[in-house]
Design a protein around this motif. Structure first.
Motif, mmCIF file in Angstrom:
data_model
loop_
_atom_site.group_PDB
_atom_site.id
_atom_site.type_symbol
_atom_site.label_atom_id
_atom_site.label_comp_id
_atom_site.label_asym_id
_atom_site.label_seq_id
_atom_site.Cartn_x
_atom_site.Cartn_y
_atom_site.Cartn_z
ATOM 1 N N THR A 97 20.735 -34.775 -35.981
ATOM 2 C CA THR A 97 22.081 -34.186 -35.947
ATOM 3 C C THR A 97 21.966 -32.671 -35.806
ATOM 4 O OG1 THR A 97 22.828 -35.890 -37.487
ATOM 5 C CG2 THR A 97 24.250 -33.992 -37.253
ATOM 6 N N SER A 98 22.892 -32.091 -35.049
ATOM 7 C CA SER A 98 22.890 -30.630 -34.974
ATOM 8 C C SER A 98 23.292 -30.074 -36.339
ATOM 9 C CB SER A 98 23.841 -30.143 -33.885
ATOM 10 O OG SER A 98 25.160 -30.463 -34.229
ATOM 11 N N LEU A 99 22.743 -28.922 -36.690
ATOM 12 C CA LEU A 99 23.001 -28.342 -38.011
ATOM 13 C C LEU A 99 23.863 -27.102 -37.892
ATOM 14 C CD1 LEU A 99 22.464 -28.056 -41.066
ATOM 15 C CD2 LEU A 99 20.282 -26.975 -40.499
ATOM 16 N N SER A 100 23.470 -26.174 -37.025
ATOM 17 C CA SER A 100 24.170 -24.895 -36.947
ATOM 18 C C SER A 100 23.944 -24.301 -35.568
ATOM 19 C CB SER A 100 23.604 -23.972 -38.031
ATOM 20 O OG SER A 100 23.844 -22.635 -37.721
ATOM 21 N N LEU A 101 24.907 -23.509 -35.117
ATOM 22 C CA LEU A 101 24.723 -22.810 -33.839
ATOM 23 C C LEU A 101 24.134 -21.422 -34.085
ATOM 24 C CD1 LEU A 101 25.215 -23.506 -30.902
ATOM 25 C CD2 LEU A 101 27.501 -22.507 -31.095
ATOM 26 N N GLU A 102 24.275 -20.918 -35.304
ATOM 27 C CA GLU A 102 23.776 -19.580 -35.629
ATOM 28 C C GLU A 102 22.957 -19.638 -36.919
ATOM 29 O OE1 GLU A 102 22.541 -16.387 -34.838
ATOM 30 O OE2 GLU A 102 24.113 -16.957 -33.418
ATOM 31 N N PRO A 103 21.654 -19.847 -36.865
ATOM 32 C CA PRO A 103 20.854 -19.965 -35.655
ATOM 33 C C PRO A 103 20.929 -21.389 -35.083
ATOM 34 C CG PRO A 103 19.430 -20.203 -37.559
ATOM 35 C CD PRO A 103 20.807 -19.957 -38.083
ATOM 36 N N PRO A 104 20.630 -21.563 -33.785
ATOM 37 C CA PRO A 104 20.609 -22.918 -33.230
ATOM 38 C C PRO A 104 19.607 -23.767 -34.007
ATOM 39 C CG PRO A 104 20.389 -21.267 -31.503
ATOM 40 C CD PRO A 104 20.242 -20.552 -32.806
ATOM 41 N N SER A 105 20.081 -24.867 -34.592
ATOM 42 C CA SER A 105 19.190 -25.641 -35.461
ATOM 43 C C SER A 105 19.673 -27.085 -35.547
ATOM 44 C CB SER A 105 19.135 -25.011 -36.850
ATOM 45 O OG SER A 105 20.447 -24.769 -37.323
ATOM 46 N N LEU A 106 18.741 -27.962 -35.902
ATOM 47 C CA LEU A 106 19.082 -29.375 -36.075
ATOM 48 C C LEU A 106 18.308 -29.938 -37.250
ATOM 49 C CD1 LEU A 106 16.385 -30.887 -34.907
ATOM 50 C CD2 LEU A 106 17.503 -30.698 -32.713
ATOM 51 N N ILE A 107 18.720 -31.153 -37.658
ATOM 52 C CA ILE A 107 17.960 -31.872 -38.682
ATOM 53 C C ILE A 107 17.530 -33.233 -38.138
ATOM 54 C CG2 ILE A 107 19.081 -30.754 -40.649
ATOM 55 C CD1 ILE A 107 20.647 -33.410 -41.057
ATOM 56 N N VAL A 108 16.391 -33.698 -38.640
ATOM 57 C CA VAL A 108 15.883 -35.031 -38.344
ATOM 58 C C VAL A 108 15.496 -35.636 -39.682
ATOM 59 C CG1 VAL A 108 14.194 -36.337 -37.024
ATOM 60 C CG2 VAL A 108 14.796 -34.060 -36.274
ATOM 61 N N CYS A 109 15.896 -36.887 -39.934
ATOM 62 C CA CYS A 109 15.546 -37.540 -41.202
ATOM 63 C C CYS A 109 14.409 -38.520 -40.956
ATOM 64 C CB CYS A 109 16.763 -38.265 -41.778
ATOM 65 S SG CYS A 109 18.135 -37.133 -42.039
ATOM 66 N N ILE A 110 13.287 -38.283 -41.622
ATOM 67 C CA ILE A 110 12.058 -39.037 -41.352
ATOM 68 C C ILE A 110 11.562 -39.726 -42.622
ATOM 69 C CG2 ILE A 110 9.647 -38.877 -40.555
ATOM 70 C CD1 ILE A 110 11.607 -38.244 -38.325
ATOM 71 N N ASN A 111 11.302 -41.036 -42.491
ATOM 72 C CA ASN A 111 10.789 -41.814 -43.618
ATOM 73 C C ASN A 111 9.435 -41.252 -44.075
ATOM 74 O OD1 ASN A 111 9.494 -44.012 -45.129
ATOM 75 N ND2 ASN A 111 11.296 -45.176 -44.499
ATOM 76 N N GLN A 112 9.294 -41.095 -45.382
ATOM 77 C CA GLN A 112 8.079 -40.480 -45.924
ATOM 78 C C GLN A 112 6.836 -41.344 -45.746
ATOM 79 O OE1 GLN A 112 9.183 -39.546 -49.962
ATOM 80 N NE2 GLN A 112 10.825 -38.195 -49.280
ATOM 81 N N THR A 113 7.013 -42.641 -45.430
ATOM 82 C CA THR A 113 5.838 -43.511 -45.268
ATOM 83 C C THR A 113 5.261 -43.439 -43.854
ATOM 84 O OG1 THR A 113 7.177 -45.398 -44.576
ATOM 85 C CG2 THR A 113 6.744 -45.187 -46.947
ATOM 86 N N THR A 114 5.921 -42.723 -42.939
ATOM 87 C CA THR A 114 5.474 -42.752 -41.540
ATOM 88 C C THR A 114 4.368 -41.730 -41.267
ATOM 89 O OG1 THR A 114 7.164 -41.172 -40.823
ATOM 90 C CG2 THR A 114 7.755 -43.519 -40.737
ATOM 91 N N LEU A 115 3.630 -42.016 -40.208
ATOM 92 C CA LEU A 115 2.583 -41.092 -39.759
ATOM 93 C C LEU A 115 3.201 -39.764 -39.301
ATOM 94 C CD1 LEU A 115 -0.311 -40.408 -38.881
ATOM 95 C CD2 LEU A 115 0.079 -41.747 -36.790
ATOM 96 N N LEU A 116 4.382 -39.855 -38.664
ATOM 97 C CA LEU A 116 5.022 -38.619 -38.196
ATOM 98 C C LEU A 116 5.329 -37.690 -39.370
ATOM 99 C CD1 LEU A 116 6.090 -37.121 -35.683
ATOM 100 C CD2 LEU A 116 8.360 -38.009 -36.266
ATOM 101 N N HIS A 117 5.757 -38.271 -40.492
ATOM 102 C CA HIS A 117 6.057 -37.456 -41.672
ATOM 103 C C HIS A 117 4.817 -36.709 -42.129
ATOM 104 C CE1 HIS A 117 7.043 -36.473 -45.864
ATOM 105 N NE2 HIS A 117 8.299 -36.479 -45.466
ATOM 106 N N ASP A 118 3.699 -37.430 -42.144
ATOM 107 C CA ASP A 118 2.435 -36.837 -42.574
ATOM 108 C C ASP A 118 2.057 -35.666 -41.656
ATOM 109 O OD1 ASP A 118 0.300 -36.950 -44.402
ATOM 110 O OD2 ASP A 118 -0.981 -37.792 -42.837
ATOM 111 N N ILE A 119 2.230 -35.877 -40.356
ATOM 112 C CA ILE A 119 1.892 -34.827 -39.390
ATOM 113 C C ILE A 119 2.858 -33.647 -39.524
ATOM 114 C CG2 ILE A 119 1.862 -34.311 -36.903
ATOM 115 C CD1 ILE A 119 0.611 -37.111 -36.508
ATOM 116 N N LEU A 120 4.153 -33.948 -39.714
ATOM 117 C CA LEU A 120 5.145 -32.868 -39.818
ATOM 118 C C LEU A 120 4.916 -31.968 -41.033
ATOM 119 C CD1 LEU A 120 8.409 -34.724 -38.724
ATOM 120 C CD2 LEU A 120 7.463 -32.659 -37.653
ATOM 121 N N LEU A 121 4.281 -32.518 -42.073
ATOM 122 C CA LEU A 121 4.023 -31.703 -43.274
ATOM 123 C C LEU A 121 3.213 -30.461 -42.910
ATOM 124 C CD1 LEU A 121 3.231 -34.441 -45.953
ATOM 125 C CD2 LEU A 121 5.207 -32.890 -45.930
#
Ligand SMILES: Cc1cc2nc3c(=O)[nH]c(=O)nc-3n(C[C@H](O)[C@H](O)[C@H](O)COP(=O)(O)O)c2cc1C
Length: 175
Positions: free
Chosen positions: A51-75
Motif C-alpha cells: 500500500t502507498s504510505l505517503s507522497l512526501e516523502p514518496p513511500s510505501l509499505i509491504v507486510c511480510i510474514n516473519q517466517t519467510t525467506l524474504l523477511h530474513d533477507i529484508l532484515l
C-alpha cells in the motif's frame, strides 16, 4: 457500552478470525513480486499486502510474514523492489508464492539486476525501487517501510488482481 450489532454477532475471537479471513479473501488486491538481496542471497516473493504510505516523502509499505525467506533477507537488505504484475503474469505469481523453489524462480520471466543487485521484472506494469527505512513487527508479520527512489513502468494490458483465491483482471465499468 455496545459496539454495535456486527460485533455482537461475533462472540469469540475464533469467529472474528474466520470472519476477517473471509472478508480479506473477497478484498481484490493487485499482485506484486517483492524482490530483495542481502548481498549473499537474492530472492523474490509474491505479495499483495502493498500500500502507498505517503507522497512526501514518496513511500510505501509491504507486510511480510516473519517466517519467510524474504523477511530474513529484508532484515539486512538496504533496498527492495515492488514489481507490479500484469494480467499475463499469473504463472509467475504462482511460482513466486511457492510452486517453484526459491533458487529456480528467476528462471521464469525476464529479469534484470540493478547495479546494487536488486532483481527487477522487465515487463512488470510498474517497478517501484525503495530504500528500506524501517521494519516494524506486528503479530505474524512485519510492516516494511520503503522510501521510493526510482520507478520504471511498461505499456501493459493492465494489472493482475487476486480475489477469492483466484487471479482476475480489472474491467473498466461503463457508466
Ligand atoms: C496472491 C498471493 C499474495 C500473497 N501476499 C503475501 C503478502 O502480502 N505477504 C506475505 O508475507 N505473504 C504473501 N503471500 C504468501 C507468500 O507468497 C508465500 O507464502 C511464499 O511462498 C512464502 O515465501 P518463500 O517461499 O519465498 O519463503 C501471498 C501469496 C499469494 C498467492
Amino acid at each position: 457500552m455496545s459496539q454495535g450489532s456486527a460485533l455482537e454477532e461475533l462472540p469469540n475471537s475464533v469467529d472474528v478470525r474466520s470472519a476477517f479471513r473471509a472478508a480479506m479473501r473477497s478484498y481484490a488486491a493487485t499482485v506484486t513480486v517483492v524482490t530483495a538481496s542481502d548481498g549473499r542471497r537474492r530472492h523474490g516473493m509474491t505479495a499483495t499486502s502493498v500500500t502507498s504510505l505517503s507522497l512526501e516523502p514518496p513511500s510505501l509499505i509491504v507486510c511480510i510474514n516473519q517466517t519467510t525467506l524474504l523477511h530474513d533477507i529484508l532484515l539486512s537488505a538496504r533496498r527492495f523492489c515492488v514489481n507490479v504484475l500484469t494480467r499475463d503474469h499469473s504463472r509467475l505469481s504462482a511460482a513466486f508464492s511457492g510452486a517453484v523453489p526459491p533458487e529456480q524462480r528467476f528462471e521464469l520471466g525476464e529479469w534484470k539486476q540493478t547495479a546494487d543487485g536488486i532483481d527487477f521484472l522487465v515487463d512488470a506494469q510498474t517497478r517501484v525501487f525503495c530504500r528500506k527505512v524501517a521494519m516494524i513487527p506486528f503479530g505474524t508479520h512485519s510492516i516494511v517501510i520503503g522510501e521510493v527512489d526510482d520507478i520504471g513502468s511498461s505499456e501493459t494490458a493492465g494489472p493482475l488482481l487476486y480475489r477469492d483465491a483466484n487471479y482476475c483482471v480489472s474491467v473498466p465499468q461503463v457508466a
